[in-house]
Motif scaffolding. Structure first.
Motif, mmCIF file in Angstrom:
data_model
loop_
_atom_site.group_PDB
_atom_site.id
_atom_site.type_symbol
_atom_site.label_atom_id
_atom_site.label_comp_id
_atom_site.label_asym_id
_atom_site.label_seq_id
_atom_site.Cartn_x
_atom_site.Cartn_y
_atom_site.Cartn_z
ATOM 1 N N LEU A 40 0.881 -1.335 -0.039
ATOM 2 C CA LEU A 40 0.180 -0.468 -0.036
ATOM 3 C C LEU A 40 0.896 0.937 0.207
ATOM 4 O O LEU A 40 0.627 2.490 -0.711
ATOM 5 C CB LEU A 40 -1.257 -0.048 0.954
ATOM 6 N N ASP A 41 2.254 0.964 0.425
ATOM 7 C CA ASP A 41 2.859 2.331 1.125
ATOM 8 C C ASP A 41 3.817 2.850 -0.320
ATOM 9 O O ASP A 41 3.604 3.658 -0.148
ATOM 10 C CB ASP A 41 3.632 2.377 2.268
ATOM 11 N N PHE A 42 3.632 1.486 -1.358
ATOM 12 C CA PHE A 42 4.560 1.702 -2.334
ATOM 13 C C PHE A 42 3.571 2.597 -3.157
ATOM 14 O O PHE A 42 4.286 3.516 -4.770
ATOM 15 C CB PHE A 42 4.630 0.530 -3.227
ATOM 16 N N SER A 43 2.166 2.979 -3.643
ATOM 17 C CA SER A 43 1.183 3.855 -4.449
ATOM 18 C C SER A 43 0.493 4.609 -4.009
ATOM 19 O O SER A 43 0.199 5.596 -4.193
ATOM 20 C CB SER A 43 0.507 2.833 -5.355
ATOM 21 N N VAL A 44 0.064 4.708 -2.545
ATOM 22 C CA VAL A 44 -0.980 5.798 -1.993
ATOM 23 C C VAL A 44 -0.604 7.083 -1.749
ATOM 24 O O VAL A 44 -1.424 7.590 -1.727
ATOM 25 C CB VAL A 44 -0.911 5.474 0.211
ATOM 26 N N LEU A 45 0.440 7.568 -1.802
ATOM 27 C CA LEU A 45 1.023 9.147 -1.356
ATOM 28 C C LEU A 45 1.341 9.196 -3.301
ATOM 29 O O LEU A 45 1.438 10.511 -3.127
ATOM 30 C CB LEU A 45 2.136 8.753 -0.824
ATOM 31 N N ASN A 46 0.849 8.506 -4.211
ATOM 32 C CA ASN A 46 1.613 9.351 -5.589
ATOM 33 C C ASN A 46 0.324 10.096 -6.090
ATOM 34 O O ASN A 46 1.282 11.172 -6.215
ATOM 35 C CB ASN A 46 1.069 7.883 -6.917
ATOM 36 N N VAL A 47 -0.552 9.887 -5.779
ATOM 37 C CA VAL A 47 -2.128 10.726 -6.518
ATOM 38 C C VAL A 47 -1.460 11.778 -5.076
ATOM 39 O O VAL A 47 -2.364 13.386 -5.510
ATOM 40 C CB VAL A 47 -3.635 9.957 -5.950
ATOM 41 N N LEU A 123 12.508 5.900 7.086
ATOM 42 C CA LEU A 123 12.487 4.987 8.275
ATOM 43 C C LEU A 123 11.663 3.733 7.910
ATOM 44 O O LEU A 123 11.222 3.178 8.114
ATOM 45 C CB LEU A 123 11.817 5.606 9.397
ATOM 46 N N GLN A 124 9.981 4.263 7.306
ATOM 47 C CA GLN A 124 9.214 3.265 6.633
ATOM 48 C C GLN A 124 9.867 2.504 5.557
ATOM 49 O O GLN A 124 9.697 1.098 5.589
ATOM 50 C CB GLN A 124 8.245 4.201 5.545
ATOM 51 N N GLY A 125 10.796 2.482 5.057
ATOM 52 C CA GLY A 125 11.588 2.329 4.186
ATOM 53 C C GLY A 125 12.232 1.543 4.731
ATOM 54 O O GLY A 125 12.834 0.267 4.055
ATOM 55 N N LEU A 126 13.423 1.728 5.474
ATOM 56 C CA LEU A 126 13.434 0.803 6.627
ATOM 57 C C LEU A 126 12.956 -0.138 7.176
ATOM 58 O O LEU A 126 13.297 -1.938 7.174
ATOM 59 C CB LEU A 126 14.917 1.516 7.223
ATOM 60 N N GLY A 127 11.787 0.003 7.471
ATOM 61 C CA GLY A 127 11.240 -0.782 8.448
ATOM 62 C C GLY A 127 10.510 -1.930 7.261
ATOM 63 O O GLY A 127 9.954 -3.283 7.579
ATOM 64 N N ALA A 185 -1.546 8.195 7.388
ATOM 65 C CA ALA A 185 -2.474 7.464 9.013
ATOM 66 C C ALA A 185 -2.898 6.341 8.986
ATOM 67 O O ALA A 185 -3.218 5.380 9.492
ATOM 68 C CB ALA A 185 -3.523 8.585 9.531
ATOM 69 N N LEU A 186 -3.276 5.522 8.066
ATOM 70 C CA LEU A 186 -4.125 4.681 7.080
ATOM 71 C C LEU A 186 -2.710 3.634 7.846
ATOM 72 O O LEU A 186 -2.523 2.501 8.275
ATOM 73 C CB LEU A 186 -4.223 4.476 5.915
ATOM 74 N N LEU A 187 -1.829 4.044 6.883
ATOM 75 C CA LEU A 187 -0.785 3.525 7.010
ATOM 76 C C LEU A 187 0.066 2.515 8.675
ATOM 77 O O LEU A 187 -0.081 1.613 9.151
ATOM 78 C CB LEU A 187 0.626 4.098 6.433
ATOM 79 N N THR A 188 -0.128 3.866 9.659
ATOM 80 C CA THR A 188 0.049 3.952 11.470
ATOM 81 C C THR A 188 -1.250 2.827 11.737
ATOM 82 O O THR A 188 -0.975 2.127 12.377
ATOM 83 C CB THR A 188 -0.443 5.422 11.690
ATOM 84 N N LEU A 189 -2.612 2.812 11.062
ATOM 85 C CA LEU A 189 -3.985 2.499 11.739
ATOM 86 C C LEU A 189 -3.231 0.559 11.504
ATOM 87 O O LEU A 189 -3.169 -0.182 12.492
ATOM 88 C CB LEU A 189 -4.270 2.819 11.102
#
Length: 482
Positions: A40-47, A123-127, A185-189
């Motif tokens: 999800l993190d790979f694409s959720v931010l694009n738009v 840090l997300q990428g490292l995780g 926030a969705l990723l945090t959840l």
């Protein structure tokens, strides 16, 4: 009948249960939910990038780093963390990665300036680099080869593909409704939901060969290959930076050329180091396995070519057909649904014809349906052709994802599963990274976008078909039907 030792799967003994127990299902849920979160993190931010840039005061060139800051560590550290998990315990590293990813997502959610946001993304990428190889190796060591692993990898592969597609749709919906911070926030959840469940469900996976009496770690277990870790990590970081930057700025920039050359030299040095060390980070005999070499080639092509198709199709739908972000999201929503259907049936197909044949057939199908996009025109009815073609190509792509993962990891000892899955996930990350700069740029730099789209999908289909032929020849007939 004799069976080739390079088989991509083993025969299941009579009486072996193929249904998953309740605990197995819960373990699979935790592992797949974590993989879905990363996808999800790979694409959720694009738009959300334009809105994010305006809010935090990031320049147009700075927005590239919102993607690159995640891609660099998530791809660069995969092999290293996969091997660390092999040596020191995958469960503890997986849990550490989950906690880091959740904390980093929270930081990105409440970022107050570009530096704090990019720190959160890095840090997300490292995780993610910790979660992906350890999660995959936990999956392959928890579920034995045969129908159970086929089914588990089928679900995992489906959620991987669905996570990427869902991110494209959810990113637009969330940004319009609640702002760009809601995507983080969705990723945090997700992390908050998964982390409490994992400790009780996941067993520690320190290989038996690395345990002493009573399961205690032995003092002379293999050591981490520090020179290999440094060269491969630096090489992957250089290569991913070069290709990510080239996607936005082309290959003519000095930093792109410099880091591309540095990446090639560092990876060449890594290969030399591995041939000389006692405890290599990557076993060269493993790389010489037909299943590992040719399986990863199939994975590299299916990821790179499919990411390119999605990229140029997005351009086509929005720039030529003038569809809104929401309408474009619906097209990829159909793609995601049919990918999920493919994930249900792919393990059954693999059970009937074997992973090798499934991989070859899937690459061939992906090439054929991608070639159908050559019929696209500037007329609005072409949206139906685009939807059908990309959805069917994605179904084949999903079959390739599952079968290449099985091909590479089957027959590998438990103590090397982290390494094997590290190779699988590195192939995935590099594949997603290289497709757009290598081919997508042909569409964006073309004087006629429609002509550029046709050029890209034509080359894309040819490469996928060529890979199918190479994999067929490379794997030979040594893989038997299960």
């Amino acid at each position: 009948m004799a069976t080739d030792t390079t088989t991509t799967g083993t025969h299941t003994p009579l009486g072996t249960p193929t249904k998953l127990s309740t605990r197995d299902k819960l373990v699979l849920f935790v592992l797949c939910a974590a993989q879905f979160m990363v996808a999800l993190d790979f694409s959720v931010l694009n738009v959300a990038l334009p809105t994010l840039g305006a809010d935090l005061g990031m320049s147009q060139s700075g927005l590239q780093w919102a993607v690159t800051a995640f891609a660099l560590p998530s791809g660069g550290f995969l092999l290293l963390f996969g091997r660390i998990g092999d040596l020191y315990g995958r469960r503890r590293l997986f849990l550490t990665g989950l906690a880091l990813f959740g904390a980093a997502s929270l930081l990105a959610t409440f970022a107050w300036n570009p530096a704090s946001f990019l720190t959160g993304r890095a840090l997300q990428g490292l995780g993610a680099a910790t979660i992906v190889p350890t999660g995959m190796s936990l999956l392959t060591t928890t579920f034995p080869e045969g129908p159970a692993r086929d089914r588990a990898l089928g679900i995992s592969g489906t959620l991987l593909s669905l996570g990427y597609t869902t991110g494209m749709v959810a990113g637009g919906v969330l940004t319009d409704a609640f702002g760009w911070r809601s995507t983080m926030a969705l990723l945090t959840l997700f992390a908050v939901l998964v982390l409490p469940l994992a400790p009780a469900l996941l067993p520690e996976s320190l290989p038996h060969s690395l345990k002493g009496m009573g399961g205690a770690p032995i003092p002379d277990r293999p050591r981490l290959d520090i020179p290999g870790a440094i060269t491969v990590t630096a090489g992957l970081l250089s290569l991913i930076y070069a290709l990510s930057t080239a996607a936005d700025h082309g290959f003519a920039r000095p930093d792109v050329i410099t880091t591309l050359i540095a990446g090639v030299l560092l990876l060449t040095t890594f290969a030399y180091v591995e041939s000389r060390t006692t405890h290599p980070l990557v076993s060269l005999p493993m790389l010489r396995r037909r299943t590992v070499a040719w399986g990863n080639l199939g994975g590299l092509v299916t990821f790179s070519m499919m990411s390119t198709v999605v990229f140029v199709l997005t351009l086509y739908l929005q720039e030529i057909l003038h569809l809104s972000s929401f309408e474009t999201g619906l097209v990829f929503g159909v793609q995601g649904i049919l990918s999920a259907v493919a994930g249900v049936y792919a393990p059954k197909v693999i059970g009937r014809i074997g992973a090798r044949r499934t991989l070859i057939a899937s690459l061939t199908g992906q090439a054929a349906f991608t070639a159908t996009l050559l019929t696209l025109t500037t007329h609005t009815w072409s949206v139906w052709v685009a939807t059908a073609a990309v959805s069917l190509a994605s179904m084949c792509h999903l079959g390739a994802i599952i079968s290449y993962g099985l091909t590479v990891t089957s027959g590998v000892p438990d103590e090397e599963q982290g390494l094997a899955t590290g190779l699988v996930t590195s192939t995935q990350q590099v594949g997603i990274t290289i497709g757009i700069p290598l081919l997508g740029v042909l569409a964006t730099t073309s004087g006629d976008l429609m002509s550029g789209v046709h050029t890209v999908v034509g080359i894309d289909a040819a490469i996928a078909l060529g890979a199918a032929v190479l994999v067929a020849v490379g794997l030979g007939r040594g893989v038997t039907k299960r």
